[in-house]
Structures are given as C-alpha cells and as structure tokens.
Design an enzyme around this catalytic site. Structure first.
Site, PDB file in Angstrom:
ATOM      1  N   ASP A 108      46.702  40.963  44.017  1.00 39.25           N
ATOM      2  CA  ASP A 108      46.547  40.101  42.855  1.00 39.25           C
ATOM      3  C   ASP A 108      47.251  40.787  41.696  1.00 39.25           C
ATOM      4  O   ASP A 108      46.889  41.894  41.324  1.00 39.25           O
ATOM      5  CB  ASP A 108      45.059  39.906  42.549  1.00 39.25           C
ATOM      6  CG  ASP A 108      44.844  38.865  41.461  1.00 39.25           C
ATOM      7  OD1 ASP A 108      44.839  37.676  41.778  1.00 39.25           O
ATOM      8  OD2 ASP A 108      44.702  39.261  40.292  1.00 39.25           O
ATOM      9  N   GLU A 164      50.076  35.506  46.467  1.00 42.56           N
ATOM     10  CA  GLU A 164      49.785  34.174  45.960  1.00 42.56           C
ATOM     11  C   GLU A 164      51.080  33.445  45.668  1.00 42.56           C
ATOM     12  O   GLU A 164      52.025  34.042  45.162  1.00 42.56           O
ATOM     13  CB  GLU A 164      48.988  34.291  44.661  1.00 42.56           C
ATOM     14  CG  GLU A 164      47.550  33.938  44.808  1.00 42.56           C
ATOM     15  CD  GLU A 164      46.838  34.114  43.497  1.00 42.56           C
ATOM     16  OE1 GLU A 164      46.175  33.158  43.087  1.00 42.56           O
ATOM     17  OE2 GLU A 164      46.934  35.174  42.894  1.00 42.56           O
ATOM     18  N   CYS A 203      33.937  32.970  45.945  1.00 44.37           N
ATOM     19  CA  CYS A 203      33.179  34.201  46.098  1.00 44.37           C
ATOM     20  C   CYS A 203      33.627  34.880  47.386  1.00 44.37           C
ATOM     21  O   CYS A 203      33.575  34.267  48.452  1.00 44.37           O
ATOM     22  CB  CYS A 203      31.683  33.913  46.153  1.00 44.37           C
ATOM     23  SG  CYS A 203      30.704  35.345  46.579  1.00 44.37           S
ATOM     24  N   CYS A 263      30.233  35.179  49.881  1.00 44.36           N
ATOM     25  CA  CYS A 263      29.615  34.092  50.636  1.00 44.36           C
ATOM     26  C   CYS A 263      30.501  32.856  50.735  1.00 44.36           C
ATOM     27  O   CYS A 263      30.180  31.924  51.460  1.00 44.36           O
ATOM     28  CB  CYS A 263      28.268  33.716  50.008  1.00 44.36           C
ATOM     29  SG  CYS A 263      28.417  33.028  48.353  1.00 44.36           S
ATOM     30  N   CYS A 321      28.496  35.763  41.226  1.00 48.45           N
ATOM     31  CA  CYS A 321      28.175  34.629  42.086  1.00 48.45           C
ATOM     32  C   CYS A 321      26.724  34.215  41.883  1.00 48.45           C
ATOM     33  O   CYS A 321      25.818  35.042  42.014  1.00 48.45           O
ATOM     34  CB  CYS A 321      28.435  34.995  43.546  1.00 48.45           C
ATOM     35  SG  CYS A 321      28.080  33.637  44.672  1.00 48.45           S
ATOM     36  N   CYS A 374      24.973  34.117  45.877  1.00 47.42           N
ATOM     37  CA  CYS A 374      24.517  35.313  46.587  1.00 47.42           C
ATOM     38  C   CYS A 374      24.307  36.507  45.658  1.00 47.42           C
ATOM     39  O   CYS A 374      23.869  37.565  46.094  1.00 47.42           O
ATOM     40  CB  CYS A 374      25.489  35.679  47.708  1.00 47.42           C
ATOM     41  SG  CYS A 374      27.086  36.259  47.119  1.00 47.42           S
ATOM     42  N   ASP A 392      39.789  40.408  39.544  1.00 54.24           N
ATOM     43  CA  ASP A 392      41.039  40.546  40.290  1.00 54.24           C
ATOM     44  C   ASP A 392      40.794  41.066  41.703  1.00 54.24           C
ATOM     45  O   ASP A 392      41.466  40.668  42.653  1.00 54.24           O
ATOM     46  CB  ASP A 392      41.999  41.482  39.543  1.00 54.24           C
ATOM     47  CG  ASP A 392      42.388  40.932  38.183  1.00 54.24           C
ATOM     48  OD1 ASP A 392      42.356  39.689  38.024  1.00 54.24           O
ATOM     49  OD2 ASP A 392      42.696  41.716  37.282  1.00 54.24           O
TER      50      ASP A 392
HETATM   51 ZN   LIG Z   1      28.551  34.540  46.658  1.00 56.72          ZN
END
Ligand SMILES: [Zn+2]
Length: 291
Positions: A58, A150, A203, A206, A222, A225, A232
């Site tokens: 990234d 990317e 995320c 999860c 998040c 979770c 980054d």
């Molecule tokens: Zn999560």
C-alpha cells in the site's frame, strides 16, 4: 566516455559476451546529461527467496509504502529534504512579482529565478522518488513469490487537488510498471487488485466491509470483531489475501517488459516565461563536456 554512474556491470557483461549493445541514445533532461543503451542481454536472475509468500503493498503518504508484513518503508531522505526546500521556494515565489494576464504585469527577474529553481527541484523530487521505488520493487521481487498491488485510478487522482494523494497515485503507476517487468525476470507473480476492490474499507480480520472510511482515519477500527490496526497495514493485508485465497486461479497477471522505445522528450512545461529562461541556461550548459 566518462560517466558519473558506474558502467562496470555492463562492461563486464560485454567482456563475457552475455550482452551486446544495440544502440546508444544521449539526451539532456532537466539539467543533466544521460546516455541510455539498448542492450540485448541473457538474464539469469535467481528465483525469489520465499517463493510461497505473497506481499501486499500500500503506497503511503507519509512513508513510501506499507507492506503486509508490517514493515513501513520510509521515504528516501533526499526526497524529504527536497520537499521541504520546495515548500520554502514556493513561499518565496509568492512574495515576488509574478505575471498577471489581467493587469499585463510582467514577472520580475527574481520571480523567474525562483521559478527556475522550483522546476529543477521538481525534477529532483521525481528522481528521488523513482529511485526509492526502484529499490523497493527490486527488493519485493527478490524476496516474495507474489506481489499484490492496487490498480489505482492514476488519471482520476491527477485531477484531485490534494498533492499528497496525487503523489501517492503517480508513484503507484510507476511502482506497478517496475514490479511488472522485474517480476517477469524472476518468475514472480504480479497481481493487480481491481480498482473497485475496497482494500481500505475491508477488515483484514473478519472481512466485514465498512460503508464509509474517511481519509483522515489513520487507524482502522472494526465494529464487528474489534480489530484495531493501522489503516495502510490493514489495506496491505487485504491485498495479500487476494492471492492467498486463490493462488490457482488465472487471475495472476504476468506481463513481459516490452521496450517502450526511446524515452519521450520532455515537453517544455509551465508558462512561456520559465520556458525562455530555461532554454538560455540549457544552451550554455550544452557546450560542457559529458561527465
Ligand atoms: Zn473485523
């Protein structure tokens, strides 16, 4: 001919007969002379050290890049210094009398002088950044069996006024170009994530995708979770997960490097004032012998 940078590696290959020079092009770009050789070469690059590992990259704003391994690659020191100097010169230019179309104001000699320095510094910044990216891409390809990047909408970013995003986007285009051709030499897979893949919003723990993530939020939190991770790094891990999930699929893009011909001649940028000034300087220097 004496050159500033060493041509030892090339000379040795020619002595050994593993390379032949097809042609040489001498060019003058932003205050420096360059000679580039078109070479036919037999490469035998060793395979990557960890062929089974994948790395996500990234491109950062403050740092050069954040890798999915958790490593933060700092900007080259030269780049940081040049950027600080550029800000100083831009302040200086704003205090001096520039051109104005409405009032027919002609720029002052001192304004033009500062503009010439700014132009030179822009070239230096681009060089420092490219050098940093070259070192990064070489290392990525030497270590890992797959590199995930990317596909940033570089053109869309150009229209964005925010310099930092702009710079990061341009760097991504350059990094991708470098990684793609060096990866082909070593048999490394390059995977370019879709421009619509939400690498920042997902995320990495999860898989929940956030609907909104502000650019100012530097830490990913998040709600699902409870994972807390640098923004980054979270994005880089998501990119890695793309190849780890399906290494067998045909989504890996490996393109061979095709020579793009001679480098494009620099177009005289900016307004006519700087243009004239720069040319006067170039003509003087072009009599100097090649270093
Ligand atoms: Zn999560």
């Amino acid at each position: 001919m004496r050159t500033h940078e060493s041509t030892r590696k090339l000379a040795r290959r020619i002595e050994l007969g593993t390379a032949t020079i097809r042609s040489a092009t001498v060019s003058f770009r932003s205050g420096r002379w360059f000679v580039s050789f078109s070479v036919k070469i037999d490469r035998d690059d060793p395979p990557p050290q960890q062929p089974d590992s994948a790395v996500g990259v990234d491109l950062g704003i403050k740092s050069l890049a954040v890798l999915s391994t958790g490593e933060v690659v700092p900007n080259p020191r030269r780049l940081e210094l040049a950027q600080r100097e550029l800000r100083r010169l831009q302040r200086q230019a704003s205090r001096r009398t520039g051109p104005d179309k409405r009032t027919k104001q002609k720029p002052s000699k001192r304004w033009r002088k500062t503009q010439a320095r700014i132009a030179k510094l822009h070239a230096e910044i681009a060089n420092a950044r490219r050098d940093g990216l070259h070192k990064l891409s070489t290392r990525l390809v030497a270590e890992h069996g797959a590199v995930v990047l990317e596909d940033l909408n570089v053109r869309g970013m150009m229209s964005n006024r925010r310099l930092a995003r702009h710079v990061a986007g341009v760097g991504m285009g350059e990094l991708r170009r470098q990684v793609e051709y060096t990866a082909a030499w070593r048999g490394v897979h390059t995977h370019v994530a879709s421009r619509w893949y939400p690498s920042s919003k997902t995320c990495s723990g999860c898989g929940v995708v956030k609907t909104k993530l502000r650019l100012s939020e530097r830490v990913y939190q998040c709600e699902h979770c409870g994972m807390v991770l640098d923004r980054d790094l979270n994005a880089a891990r998501n990119l890695t997960a793309l190849v780890e999930r399906d290494t067998s699929s045909a989504s890996c893009v490996v393109r061979l490097n095709e020579p793009a011909g001679n480098p494009r001649k620099p177009t005289p940028g900016g307004n006519g004032y700087r243009h004239g000034k720069a040319h006067a300087g170039q003509r003087q220097r072009s009599n100097a012998p090649t270093r």
